[in-house]
Design a protein around this motif. Structure first.
Motif, PDB file in Angstrom:
ATOM      1  N   VAL A   1      67.884  -0.149  29.540  1.00 35.97           N
ATOM      2  CA  VAL A   1      67.583   0.491  27.395  1.00 35.97           C
ATOM      3  C   VAL A   1      65.909  -0.069  27.464  1.00 35.97           C
ATOM      4  CG1 VAL A   1      68.253  -0.110  24.883  1.00 35.97           C
ATOM      5  CG2 VAL A   1      69.917  -0.055  27.435  1.00 35.97           C
ATOM      6  N   VAL A   2      65.709  -1.107  27.980  1.00 30.96           N
ATOM      7  CA  VAL A   2      64.618  -1.993  27.431  1.00 30.96           C
ATOM      8  C   VAL A   2      63.282  -0.787  28.270  1.00 30.96           C
ATOM      9  CG1 VAL A   2      62.998  -4.343  27.865  1.00 30.96           C
ATOM     10  CG2 VAL A   2      65.762  -4.378  28.572  1.00 30.96           C
ATOM     11  N   PRO A   3      62.281  -1.131  26.790  1.00 31.05           N
ATOM     12  CA  PRO A   3      61.031   0.359  26.716  1.00 31.05           C
ATOM     13  C   PRO A   3      60.499  -0.690  27.807  1.00 31.05           C
ATOM     14  CG  PRO A   3      61.628  -0.622  24.477  1.00 31.05           C
ATOM     15  CD  PRO A   3      62.761  -1.108  25.301  1.00 31.05           C
ATOM     16  N   ARG A   4      59.753   0.454  27.648  1.00 30.51           N
ATOM     17  CA  ARG A   4      58.544  -0.354  29.647  1.00 30.51           C
ATOM     18  C   ARG A   4      58.057  -0.671  28.931  1.00 30.51           C
ATOM     19  NH1 ARG A   4      59.557   3.987  33.841  1.00 30.51           N
ATOM     20  NH2 ARG A   4      61.451   3.236  34.598  1.00 30.51           N
ATOM     21  N   PRO A   5      57.361  -1.032  28.522  1.00 33.67           N
ATOM     22  CA  PRO A   5      56.327  -1.665  27.609  1.00 33.67           C
ATOM     23  C   PRO A   5      56.707  -2.544  27.234  1.00 33.67           C
ATOM     24  CG  PRO A   5      56.123   0.064  25.985  1.00 33.67           C
ATOM     25  CD  PRO A   5      57.208   0.878  26.816  1.00 33.67           C
ATOM     26  N   VAL A   6      57.936  -3.177  27.033  1.00 29.99           N
ATOM     27  CA  VAL A   6      58.349  -4.753  26.918  1.00 29.99           C
ATOM     28  C   VAL A   6      59.177  -5.081  28.567  1.00 29.99           C
ATOM     29  CG1 VAL A   6      60.711  -5.557  26.030  1.00 29.99           C
ATOM     30  CG2 VAL A   6      59.178  -3.860  24.229  1.00 29.99           C
ATOM     31  N   LEU A   7      58.639  -4.030  29.118  1.00 36.40           N
ATOM     32  CA  LEU A   7      59.416  -4.727  30.423  1.00 36.40           C
ATOM     33  C   LEU A   7      57.892  -4.817  30.968  1.00 36.40           C
ATOM     34  CD1 LEU A   7      61.448  -2.521  32.194  1.00 36.40           C
ATOM     35  CD2 LEU A   7      61.578  -4.726  31.873  1.00 36.40           C
ATOM     36  N   GLY A   8      56.919  -4.451  30.867  1.00 38.25           N
ATOM     37  CA  GLY A   8      55.588  -4.814  30.993  1.00 38.25           C
ATOM     38  C   GLY A   8      55.094  -5.800  30.387  1.00 38.25           C
ATOM     39  N   GLY A   9      55.454  -6.448  29.192  1.00 39.41           N
ATOM     40  CA  GLY A   9      55.133  -7.443  28.724  1.00 39.41           C
ATOM     41  C   GLY A   9      55.310  -9.149  29.825  1.00 39.41           C
ATOM     42  N   ALA A  10      56.838  -9.103  30.129  1.00 38.25           N
ATOM     43  CA  ALA A  10      57.549  -9.554  30.238  1.00 38.25           C
ATOM     44  C   ALA A  10      57.101 -10.112  31.964  1.00 38.25           C
ATOM     45  CB  ALA A  10      59.365  -9.551  30.032  1.00 38.25           C
ATOM     46  N   GLY A  11      56.512  -8.743  32.527  1.00 36.35           N
ATOM     47  CA  GLY A  11      56.625  -8.552  34.020  1.00 36.35           C
ATOM     48  C   GLY A  11      54.605  -9.047  33.934  1.00 36.35           C
ATOM     49  N   VAL A  12      54.340  -9.268  33.193  1.00 36.53           N
ATOM     50  CA  VAL A  12      53.065 -10.440  33.366  1.00 36.53           C
ATOM     51  C   VAL A  12      53.601 -11.440  33.277  1.00 36.53           C
ATOM     52  CG1 VAL A  12      50.946 -10.982  32.394  1.00 36.53           C
ATOM     53  CG2 VAL A  12      51.902  -8.835  32.114  1.00 36.53           C
ATOM     54  N   VAL A  13      54.487 -12.284  32.876  1.00 36.01           N
ATOM     55  CA  VAL A  13      54.402 -13.578  33.298  1.00 36.01           C
ATOM     56  C   VAL A  13      55.531 -14.213  34.056  1.00 36.01           C
ATOM     57  CG1 VAL A  13      55.919 -15.815  32.364  1.00 36.01           C
ATOM     58  CG2 VAL A  13      54.969 -14.066  30.718  1.00 36.01           C
ATOM     59  N   LEU A  14      56.290 -12.280  34.675  1.00 37.38           N
ATOM     60  CA  LEU A  14      57.640 -12.959  35.595  1.00 37.38           C
ATOM     61  C   LEU A  14      57.047 -12.888  37.107  1.00 37.38           C
ATOM     62  CD1 LEU A  14      60.305 -13.069  36.490  1.00 37.38           C
ATOM     63  CD2 LEU A  14      60.137 -10.534  36.222  1.00 37.38           C
TER      64      LEU A  14
END
Length: 482
Positions: free
Chosen positions: A363-376
């Motif tokens: 359900v998590v939108p790709r842009p939201v995943l992208g923001g968290a992915g930068v940290v991850l």
């Protein structure tokens, strides 16, 4: 006789009486503490487990329902691998509080396999076939590999871990721009703003919170980012409404495994990287829980890693390895029981058997995943840099090893068509910066730090055997490495 009642009725009792004489690693805790501590381990690793199937599934072009299935399969197989590692069977399993899940090291090579597979429907079967072979070969090689750690000093492992993070960062940047590269709104200010907001939320949580909330900052950031995205109309709840409450990851759901030589070689290199990382993690965890990992423990732990990886594709999962973030959680909480982590493995299995639970991440939108992915993904690269700090970079030889290996590994990122003139089978390996960078680092380390090395050569930082005693000015560095 009077001593026994005192032990049985101790104020902090909750374990069986016989546990009082056990090492803390082998103790059981009261049920509530066992469950909550196990759930905390799941929370700390959840984002890391679901990220690889999301990346690979999106590259293959899976639908939301199929992506949910692939995510659930990764959770299920991560739980099985964690059981193998913590509980152990025969000579399999380190029997330490060791969490296993999908390794990031395999993502870039798997994306290279997807890119070079003409029919995308065959990509996952080819990947699964390569992982099965790599897992079985790794299982057979585990006893010998545990004796070869000296060829993988921090200068090699640090370079490889850094490349893993750097190779995955472009994926996060792509997510931040939106779900469809061909859409007109791809890279719009709306998508980039959602990614930026999520990133800021994660950073604020990491800066101003403590304990459990700080550990699950990425997970909380994904939830908040998703809620903020709802008014913008980019949150799709269809996968949740269509998912079943209970389901089983049916074997070979995406087709029977296929065995392609180039893909197998690529995943064998990844297995080498994974085994190296797991060995380093076992050494670190052994020190944290006051049960140093000897050669026998390392071999047993590597057997669990590799067997878990070989079994994983049967249920549509990927290669499994240790999760370093959970080692940090053990160090922080001082809860050393391996049964707590096994409990976390049970939660992972249950989540994998519930498509609804697995669908929540889709359900998590790709842009939201992208923001968290930068940290991850950035944290993975930072871990590699931390390892390189301990690698003796004041030595010219090690500087050259890192410089050339990083350059070789970054080629596919900066110039994706660099190897276009090579055969497609060779491109599967060459287009994985992690694979090429690892091979380069190992070979250069052998050339500079092994071949023709003199005993009194001060310009060389000599690799170590696990537990080897180092004298002189190298002793301090050795203590930090382990």
């Amino acid at each position: 006789m009077a001593a026994k009642p005192q032990v049985r009725n101790a104020p902090d009792a909750g374990s069986a009486p016989e546990d009082r004489e056990k090492h803390p690693v082998d103790e059981t805790l009261p049920p509530i503490k066992m469950l909550t501590s196990g759930l905390q381990h799941v929370a700390a690793m959840y984002a890391g487990v679901v990220a690889p199937p999301l990346i690979v599934g999106a590259a293959v072009g899976l639908s939301g329902t199929e992506l949910t299935f692939l995510t659930g399969a990764s959770l299920f197989t991560a739980g099985l691998a964690t059981f193998l590692q913590t509980l152990g069977v025969w000579k399999i399993g380190a029997r330490l509080p060791f969490v296993n899940g999908v390794t990031f090291a395999g993502v870039a090579p798997m994306l290279a396999i997807v890119d070079t597979t003409e029919n995308k429907a065959d990509a996952l079967p080819v990947i699964f076939g390569a992982i099965i072979v790599a897992g079985l070969l790794g299982f057979l090689a585990a006893p010998w590999f545990s004796r070869l750690v000296r060829f993988f000093p921090p200068v090699v492992t640090g370079t490889v871990i850094t490349l893993i993070g750097v190779s995955l960062l472009p994926v996060a940047f792509g997510w931040a721009q939106g779900p469809n590269p061909k859409a007109e709104d791809y890279g719009s200010t709306t998508f980039l703003s959602l990614a930026g907001i999520t990133l800021v939320v994660v950073l604020l949580l990491r800066r101003f919170t403590r304990g459990f909330l700080k550990q699950v900052a990425v997970l909380v950031g994904l939830v908040i980012g998703t809620l903020i995205a709802i008014p913008f109309g980019v949150t799709d709840f269809t996968p949740v409404t269509e998912a079943d409450i209970v389901g089983f990851p049916s074997p070979f759901h995406f087709g029977a495994p296929q065995f392609a030589l180039a893909a197998i070689i690529s995943m064998c290199v990844v297995m080498l990287v994974s085994m190296t990382e797991s060995t380093a993690d076992m050494l670190a965890l052994g020190e944290i829980v006051d049960r140093p990992a000897d050669e026998k423990t390392i071999a047993a732990g590597l057997r669990a890693d590799t067997l878990g990886s070989a079994i994983s594709p049967l249920f549509n999962g990927f290669m499994c390895s240790a999760f370093a973030q959970n080692i940090g959680l053990v160090a922080m909480t001082r809860i050393r029981s391996r049964f707590v982590v096994a409990c976390g493995g049970g939660f992972l299995v249950l989540m994998g058997l519930s498509p609804v639970a697995a669908s929540l991440i889709s359900v998590v939108p790709r842009p939201v995943l992208g923001g968290a992915g930068v940290v991850l993904f950035g944290s993975v690269a930072a871990s590699g840099i931390q390892t390189l700090v301990k690698a003796g970079l004041e030595k010219d030889n090690n500087v050259l090893i890192v410089a050339v290996s990083l350059a070789v590994g970054i080629i596919p990122i900066t110039k994706p068509d660099f190897y276009h003139a090579f055969p497609e089978t060779a491109q599967i390996i060459l287009d994985s910066g992690i694979s090429t960078g690892c091979v380069a680092a190992v070979l250069l380390n052998v050339v500079f730090n092994h071949l023709g090395r003199r005993q009194d050569d001060d310009d060389v930082t000599a690799p170590m055997e696990p537990g080897e005693e180092i004298s002189g000015h190298h002793s301090a560095k050795a203590a930090h490495v382990h």
